[in-house]
Each structure stands twice: as structure tokens, then as C-alpha cells.
Design a protein around this motif. Structure first.
Motif, PDB file in Angstrom:
ATOM      1  N   MET A  24       0.737  -1.023   0.133  1.00 25.76           N
ATOM      2  CA  MET A  24       0.072  -0.104  -0.060  1.00 25.76           C
ATOM      3  C   MET A  24       0.909   1.199   0.035  1.00 25.76           C
ATOM      4  O   MET A  24       1.763   1.282   0.864  1.00 25.76           O
ATOM      5  CB  MET A  24      -0.911  -0.098   1.139  1.00 25.76           C
ATOM      6  CG  MET A  24      -1.854  -1.081   1.295  1.00 25.76           C
ATOM      7  SD  MET A  24      -2.934  -1.226   2.664  1.00 25.76           S
ATOM      8  CE  MET A  24      -4.039   0.363   2.495  1.00 25.76           C
ATOM      9  N   GLU A  25       0.403   2.326  -0.830  1.00 26.37           N
ATOM     10  CA  GLU A  25       1.345   3.573  -0.906  1.00 26.37           C
ATOM     11  C   GLU A  25       0.398   4.544  -0.501  1.00 26.37           C
ATOM     12  O   GLU A  25      -0.879   4.754  -0.386  1.00 26.37           O
ATOM     13  CB  GLU A  25       1.691   3.868  -2.410  1.00 26.37           C
ATOM     14  CG  GLU A  25       2.611   2.702  -2.809  1.00 26.37           C
ATOM     15  CD  GLU A  25       3.145   3.129  -4.180  1.00 26.37           C
ATOM     16  OE1 GLU A  25       2.732   4.123  -4.776  1.00 26.37           O
ATOM     17  OE2 GLU A  25       3.830   2.318  -4.871  1.00 26.37           O
ATOM     18  N   PHE A  26       1.010   5.638   0.499  1.00 28.91           N
ATOM     19  CA  PHE A  26       0.253   6.577   1.030  1.00 28.91           C
ATOM     20  C   PHE A  26       1.178   7.870   1.257  1.00 28.91           C
ATOM     21  O   PHE A  26       2.529   7.713   0.976  1.00 28.91           O
ATOM     22  CB  PHE A  26      -0.136   6.215   2.382  1.00 28.91           C
ATOM     23  CG  PHE A  26       0.676   5.728   3.330  1.00 28.91           C
ATOM     24  CD1 PHE A  26       1.202   6.650   4.448  1.00 28.91           C
ATOM     25  CD2 PHE A  26       1.504   4.758   3.197  1.00 28.91           C
ATOM     26  CE1 PHE A  26       1.909   6.329   5.290  1.00 28.91           C
ATOM     27  CE2 PHE A  26       2.511   4.226   4.353  1.00 28.91           C
ATOM     28  CZ  PHE A  26       2.673   5.187   5.203  1.00 28.91           C
ATOM     29  N   ARG A  27       0.699   8.990   1.337  1.00 28.70           N
ATOM     30  CA  ARG A  27       1.246  10.361   1.436  1.00 28.70           C
ATOM     31  C   ARG A  27       0.802  11.138   2.872  1.00 28.70           C
ATOM     32  O   ARG A  27       1.679  11.913   3.003  1.00 28.70           O
ATOM     33  CB  ARG A  27       0.908  11.027   0.147  1.00 28.70           C
ATOM     34  CG  ARG A  27       1.516  10.583  -0.827  1.00 28.70           C
ATOM     35  CD  ARG A  27       1.366  11.667  -2.270  1.00 28.70           C
ATOM     36  NE  ARG A  27       1.907  11.157  -3.588  1.00 28.70           N
ATOM     37  CZ  ARG A  27       3.386  11.222  -3.487  1.00 28.70           C
ATOM     38  NH1 ARG A  27       4.071  12.158  -2.648  1.00 28.70           N
ATOM     39  NH2 ARG A  27       4.047  10.927  -4.636  1.00 28.70           N
ATOM     40  N   ASP A  28      -0.074  10.429   3.638  1.00 32.28           N
ATOM     41  CA  ASP A  28      -0.327  11.089   4.850  1.00 32.28           C
ATOM     42  C   ASP A  28      -0.390  10.223   5.958  1.00 32.28           C
ATOM     43  O   ASP A  28      -0.955   9.206   5.892  1.00 32.28           O
ATOM     44  CB  ASP A  28      -1.644  11.828   4.381  1.00 32.28           C
ATOM     45  CG  ASP A  28      -2.085  12.757   5.696  1.00 32.28           C
ATOM     46  OD1 ASP A  28      -1.658  12.643   6.556  1.00 32.28           O
ATOM     47  OD2 ASP A  28      -2.996  13.876   5.331  1.00 32.28           O
ATOM     48  N   PHE A  29       0.269  10.600   7.151  1.00 27.54           N
ATOM     49  CA  PHE A  29       0.254   9.801   8.216  1.00 27.54           C
ATOM     50  C   PHE A  29      -1.205   9.487   8.935  1.00 27.54           C
ATOM     51  O   PHE A  29      -1.391   8.537   9.394  1.00 27.54           O
ATOM     52  CB  PHE A  29       1.171  10.340   9.335  1.00 27.54           C
ATOM     53  CG  PHE A  29       2.496  10.168   9.075  1.00 27.54           C
ATOM     54  CD1 PHE A  29       3.270   8.879   8.962  1.00 27.54           C
ATOM     55  CD2 PHE A  29       3.395  11.289   8.864  1.00 27.54           C
ATOM     56  CE1 PHE A  29       4.403   8.301   8.919  1.00 27.54           C
ATOM     57  CE2 PHE A  29       4.827  10.814   8.645  1.00 27.54           C
ATOM     58  CZ  PHE A  29       5.310   9.593   8.450  1.00 27.54           C
ATOM     59  N   ALA A  30      -2.238  10.416   8.487  1.00 31.25           N
ATOM     60  CA  ALA A  30      -3.615  10.118   8.740  1.00 31.25           C
ATOM     61  C   ALA A  30      -4.181   8.778   8.218  1.00 31.25           C
ATOM     62  O   ALA A  30      -5.023   8.404   8.787  1.00 31.25           O
ATOM     63  CB  ALA A  30      -4.347  11.347   8.297  1.00 31.25           C
ATOM     64  N   GLU A  31      -3.501   8.550   7.399  1.00 32.29           N
ATOM     65  CA  GLU A  31      -3.944   7.040   6.637  1.00 32.29           C
ATOM     66  C   GLU A  31      -3.394   5.903   7.363  1.00 32.29           C
ATOM     67  O   GLU A  31      -3.782   4.675   7.017  1.00 32.29           O
ATOM     68  CB  GLU A  31      -3.250   6.829   5.127  1.00 32.29           C
ATOM     69  CG  GLU A  31      -4.030   7.899   4.161  1.00 32.29           C
ATOM     70  CD  GLU A  31      -3.593   7.968   2.851  1.00 32.29           C
ATOM     71  OE1 GLU A  31      -3.563   6.923   2.206  1.00 32.29           O
ATOM     72  OE2 GLU A  31      -2.829   9.019   2.474  1.00 32.29           O
ATOM     73  N   LEU A  32      -2.683   6.219   8.278  1.00 32.36           N
ATOM     74  CA  LEU A  32      -1.795   4.982   8.884  1.00 32.36           C
ATOM     75  C   LEU A  32      -2.684   4.044   9.698  1.00 32.36           C
ATOM     76  O   LEU A  32      -2.780   2.755   9.595  1.00 32.36           O
ATOM     77  CB  LEU A  32      -0.671   5.587   9.808  1.00 32.36           C
ATOM     78  CG  LEU A  32       0.663   5.543   9.367  1.00 32.36           C
ATOM     79  CD1 LEU A  32       1.632   6.206  10.647  1.00 32.36           C
ATOM     80  CD2 LEU A  32       0.869   4.279   8.952  1.00 32.36           C
ATOM     81  N   PRO A  33      -3.733   4.338  10.520  1.00 36.99           N
ATOM     82  CA  PRO A  33      -4.808   3.437  11.085  1.00 36.99           C
ATOM     83  C   PRO A  33      -5.336   2.547  10.159  1.00 36.99           C
ATOM     84  O   PRO A  33      -5.470   1.242  10.591  1.00 36.99           O
ATOM     85  CB  PRO A  33      -5.597   4.703  11.900  1.00 36.99           C
ATOM     86  CG  PRO A  33      -4.900   5.657  11.922  1.00 36.99           C
ATOM     87  CD  PRO A  33      -4.000   5.973  10.617  1.00 36.99           C
ATOM     88  N   GLY A  34      -5.764   3.193   9.066  1.00 37.54           N
ATOM     89  CA  GLY A  34      -6.314   2.141   8.093  1.00 37.54           C
ATOM     90  C   GLY A  34      -5.445   1.076   7.602  1.00 37.54           C
ATOM     91  O   GLY A  34      -5.736  -0.140   7.392  1.00 37.54           O
TER      92      GLY A  34
END
Length: 528
Positions: A24-34
């Protein structure tokens, strides 16, 4: 930022492949819980309160890779806290083993996190880390949650932060204050977090407790860790080098036991890490292939002659059936080819003899496949060596970026050594391309045997003919001069030598003998 799962070595191959597919790729730490929840489901651990039967922990690793101007080049491992009481003993043991697996590595810098509200003497992580870091050169104490302690206990926390308590660390402690949930909801930026932390420690009672300013706050910890990391790398790199060299030496020497026996474990039929074993196997394949397919023209056995002749309009010439790049010929076809080359290389020699250029031309034609077969072998061994070195680096260096940098250097070295091997091979091939010459007695022995065999054949056929014609099929010679003279005369009348055939036959025998002991896999032991 990229999230992946590194399976634990205890997983079976199918489970490893399934877990490794998580990406999974992400750019915001807010996505970490998911992301953490999705990874937990992949690992099969408890992600919600209603999953009472699922385990709380797994030995697999959720790996978050951050690429960019992070300021630090290191791997941070967030381990679960040590469990002292649990209904699930498996969870307790799993966490204990997981923590120990990192603490025991000399490459690990330990950030021992202790909450300010607890007595440091009761925190097992300090004592456990000391067992593995006896010199105290890689453990830093981190005091957290100072905002949650009872009023009036700040002095006790300050003493610990100043490394003046009963529990002292060579590298000391840092005092941090992380954002409260309400602060995170207001702003999750790093700059806002740092301002809130500075404001907290600038207020009373912390500002009057004599704290070392360089030991308070996340930014000071960041600078300290960078310096610690640099000195740690300087101390650990020689150890990595020694480990790497030791593993490579063991693989080269065939010493597959000892301290690093797990690296050489055989998985099903896979044993590529056992370098000497796989190179032995590759050498044997090379020798067998050279023996079987090294000759440009190969004489096949009698039972295959009909299939060859059906592929040729003239069975006295070389035949057109080609297999594995070879020209398969009958005995007559080989003799016809030798005769053909004999005619075009004649010089000043008398009839019945052959020019020295004939053997050279025949041998160079017969051995022209050696170069490609040998180059393929060099490439195959080089690939085995490079795969082995990749596995060795992965085993010794856990950090992927450090390993990739080292691997780039190793790859250049392997490429250079491979090119030198090719250059040496080309030198050998250039030598073989010159006029054949040898002082090896195996060559002369083989020539003598071949000539004796040919002489025997030259006598056998006239002898059979003489017995049928002159002795009516019943041969008996008494030991008298008349009988012996009759036999000699009878044979002389029937032994007719074709001088061209004689020269070609001798040449073919010489070629067979010279080729036999010149083959690459027999050079060190021509008698084998």
C-alpha cells in the motif's frame, strides 16, 4: 511512503508469498490507522474487540518505508511493549522473543521507552536491554507522558532525566512530551507538535528543575540520534565486513555448519547458498556437456547410420543431421570430411604423408564450439556467485538501503572479475587457435594404440581372404620355411595400401588423440 509486510521465517512458502503481496502506498500519516488495520487482517491478528479468538500479536513485520528528506537514514522498529500478565501465554512469549531478537543484534540502537508515571526500576526493558548491551553504548532512555503524572512528582522525573537517579544509563535519558489526542485533532503537523512541546517544558514547574535543555524535546533527540548513528555505523561496519567475509569464506570452502548454519539450510531442493556445492555441480554439467557436445562433428553409433543416411544425398560426405549445434556423421562421413580437408591442404609432402596444416585445420574445426560452451559456463558460474553474494548481503545487512549500496559495489567487483575470467578464457582460446603442439606422453600413447589397431585391421581382412582362397577355409601352417613363405606371399598379394586413405586414416587417428587430451575438462588430468 510505502507499506509492506515482511513474513516471519517460520511461515510456510505459500503464506510468505501471500503476506509479501501486501503493498500500500500513502502520502499522509492520517492514513496509517487504516493501513495498520489492513495489515493486521492480512497477518491474521486481532484488529477489533469482537475478534476474541484471534491472536493479539504476530511475528511478521509491518514495514513502512519513507523516501524523501527525512533527515535520518535508519530503520526504526516499533516493538510492542513487554507483557507481564496475559491470559494468552503465547502472546507473552511471542513478544518476549520478538523484542530479544532485536536487542541481541549489535547493530540495534535501543530506545528504551519508560512512562514518567511509572517507577523506572519496574520497567523490564531497561534490565533486559542491559543484558545485551553490557557496555551501554547503544541504549538511550526515553521518558514520555510527563503531562500525565501527579502534581509534585516532577522532581523525581527530573532526576531521572538528568541521569541522577538510581537507574543510570551511559547514554542518558531524553524527556519528551507527545501531543494529547485533543492536540492531534487540532493539528497533526510536526511544527505544531514541536511548538506545543517547547511551550510545555518552558512552563512551570519544568523550567525551574534544572533540566539539561539539550536533553529535552524531540528535535534534540533527533540531533543526538544522528550523531549516535554515525558513531554506531563506524563501530559496526568492520563487524559487518568480518561477518560478510566469514560467510563468503564458508561458502567457498564448503563449510556449511558452525555459527551461520541457518544461512546454509537446504530448503526442499534449493541449496544455492552452498556455493562450493552448486559450482561443483555446474562444473560437472560443463564437463559432461563438453564431452558430449564439444566436437563440431561427432561420429554416431552404427544403429543410427540409417537415419543419418536418409538425411544425406551422398552418404560418403558429411551428413546433415544436426543436434545441439553438432553435425552428426557416420564413420564414412567423418572419413570423407578428413579426406576433403586433406586434398585442400596438400603442400610439398610426398604421397602417403600429410601436411602439418591438415591436423591444425581439422582440430580447429572440431574445437570451434569450445569458446561458446566455455563462455556460457563462465556466465553460469558468475550468476551463481552473484546470487550467493546477494543472499549473503541480505543475511548480514538488514537495512535495505545500506545493503543496496554495498551490493552495487559488490556487483561492480563481480562484473570486473567476470570480465577478467573472460579475458583469461580468450587467452586460452587464442593459444588453442595456434599450431597444435604437445609434449604429453598420453598423446603418443594414444597414437601408438591407434596405429597398432589399424595394423591389426589391415592384416585381418587379407588373412581371412587368404584362408578362404588358398587354404580352402581351413588354415594350418606348420613351422616350416615353405609354409611361412607361402603365408607371407599370400598376404603380400592381398595387402594393397591406398596412400591417400593411409594418410587420411593416420590424420584422423592423430586428430582423435590430440582432441581427447586437449578438451578443457581434461587438461589437468589427461588420463581421466
Amino acid at each position: 511512503m510505502t507499506a509492506t509486510i515482511t513474513p516471519h521465517f517460520s511461515r510456510d512458502e505459500e503464506e510468505k508469498r501471500r503476506l509479501e503481496s501486501f503493498h500500500m502506498e500513502f502520502r499522509d500519516f492520517a492514513e496509517l490507522p487504516g493501513i495498520i488495520e489492513a495489515a493486521g487482517q492480512f497477518m491474521g491478528i486481532r484488529t477489533s474487540e469482537d475478534q476474541t479468538d484471534a491472536p493479539a500479536f504476530a511475528a511478521d513485520v509491518l514495514r513502512l518505508e519513507l523516501v524523501g528528506n527525512t533527515g535520518l537514514h535508519l530503520t526504526i522498529v516499533d516493538l510492542p511493549g513487554l507483557i507481564s500478565v496475559s491470559e494468552n501465554e503465547r502472546d507473552m512469549q511471542l513478544v518476549s522473543d520478538l523484542v530479544d531478537s532485536y536487542l541481541e543484534s549489535s547493530r540495534t540502537i535501543v530506545l528504551a521507552v519508560v512512562p514518567a508515571s511509572s517507577d523506572v526500576d519496574t520497567q523490564g526493558i531497561i534490565q533486559r536491554a542491559r543484558r545485551y548491551d553490557k557496555d551501554g553504548v547503544r541504549m538511550v532512555g526515553i521518558i514520555t507522558k510527563p503531562d500525565l503524572i501527579n502534581a509534585g512528582t516532577e522532581q523525581r522525573v527530573a532526576r531521572l532525566a538528568k541521569n541522577m537517579d538510581r537507574t543510570k544509563l551511559n547514554l542518558g535519558f531524553f524527556l519528551l512530551k507527545n501531543p494529547a489526542p485533543a492536540e492531534l485533532r487540532k493539528s497533526s503537523s510536526a511544527s505544531a507538535r514541536n511548538r506545543a512541546e517547547q511551550a510545555f517544558f518552558s512552563g512551570e514547574p519544568w523550567s525551574s528543575l534544572g533540566l539539561d535543555p539539550s536533553r529535552v524535546g524531540i528535535e534534540n533527540l533527533r540531533v543526538f540520534l544522528q550523531d549516535l548513528l554515525d558513531s554506531h555505523i563506524e563501530r559496526e561496519l568492520p563487524k559487518i565486513s568480518v561477518d560478510f567475509q566469514g560467510l563468503v569464506r564458508a561458502g567457498m570452502d564448503g563449510d556449511y555448519g558452525g555459527r551461520d548454519a541457518s544461512f546454509f539450510d537446504v530448503q526442499d531442493k534449493y541449496f544455492a547458498n552452498r556455493l562450493r556445492a552448486v559450482v561443483h555441480l555446474e562444473n560437472e554439467k560443463f564437463a559432461n556437456h563438453m564431452r558430449e557436445y564439444g566436437q563440431t562433428r561427432k561420429i554416431i553409433c552404427r544403429e543410427d547410420d540409417q537415419s543419418l543416411e536418409s538425411n544425406s544425398s551422398n552418404k560418403n560426405m558429411e551428413l546433415s543431421l544436426i543436434e545441439e549445434g553438432q553435425i552428426l556423421v557416420s564413420k564414412e562421413g567423418m572419413a570423407a570430411w578428413v579426406k576433403q580437408v586433406y586434398y585442400r591442404t596438400r603442400g610439398r609432402e610426398l604421397p602417403g604423408n600429410y601436411n602439418h596444416a591438415l591436423l591444425a585445420e581439422l582440430f580447429h574445426s572440431q574445437s570451434m564450439r569450445w569458446g561458446k560452451i566455455a563462455r556460457d559456463h563462465v556466465d553460469a558460474v558468475a550468476n551463481l556467485v552473484f546470487s550467493f553474494l546477494q543472499a549473503t548481503l541480505k543475511f548480514v545487512i538488514k537495512d535495505t538501503k545500506v545493503r543496496q549500496n554495498v551490493q552495487n559495489c559488490v556487483e561492480k567487483s563481480v562484473q570486473g572479475n567476470t570480465q577478467r575470467a573472460i579475458d583469461e578464457l580468450n587467452t586460452l582460446l587464442e593459444d588453442e587457435a595456434r599450431q597444435p603442439i604437445t609434449y604429453n606422453h598420453y598423446y603418443t600413447d594414444n597414437i601408438q594404440k591407434a596405429r597398432n589397431e589399424r595394423s591389426k585391421c589391415q592384416i585381418q581382412d587379407p588373412m581371412r581372404n587368404a584362408i578362404q582362397t588358398d587354404w580352402n577355409g581351413k588354415f594350418h601352417v606348420s613351422n616350416s620355411s615353405e609354409e611361412i613363405e607361402k603365408l607371407v606371399t599370400s598376404l603380400q598379394e592381398r595387402v594393397v595400401v591406398d596412400m591417400t586413405k593411409q594418410a587420411c586414416s593416420e590424420t584422423q587417428n592423430d586428430l582423435t588423440a590430440y582432441y581427447k587430451f586437449s578438451q578443457p575438462f581434461l587438461m589437468t588430468n589427461p588420463s581421466s
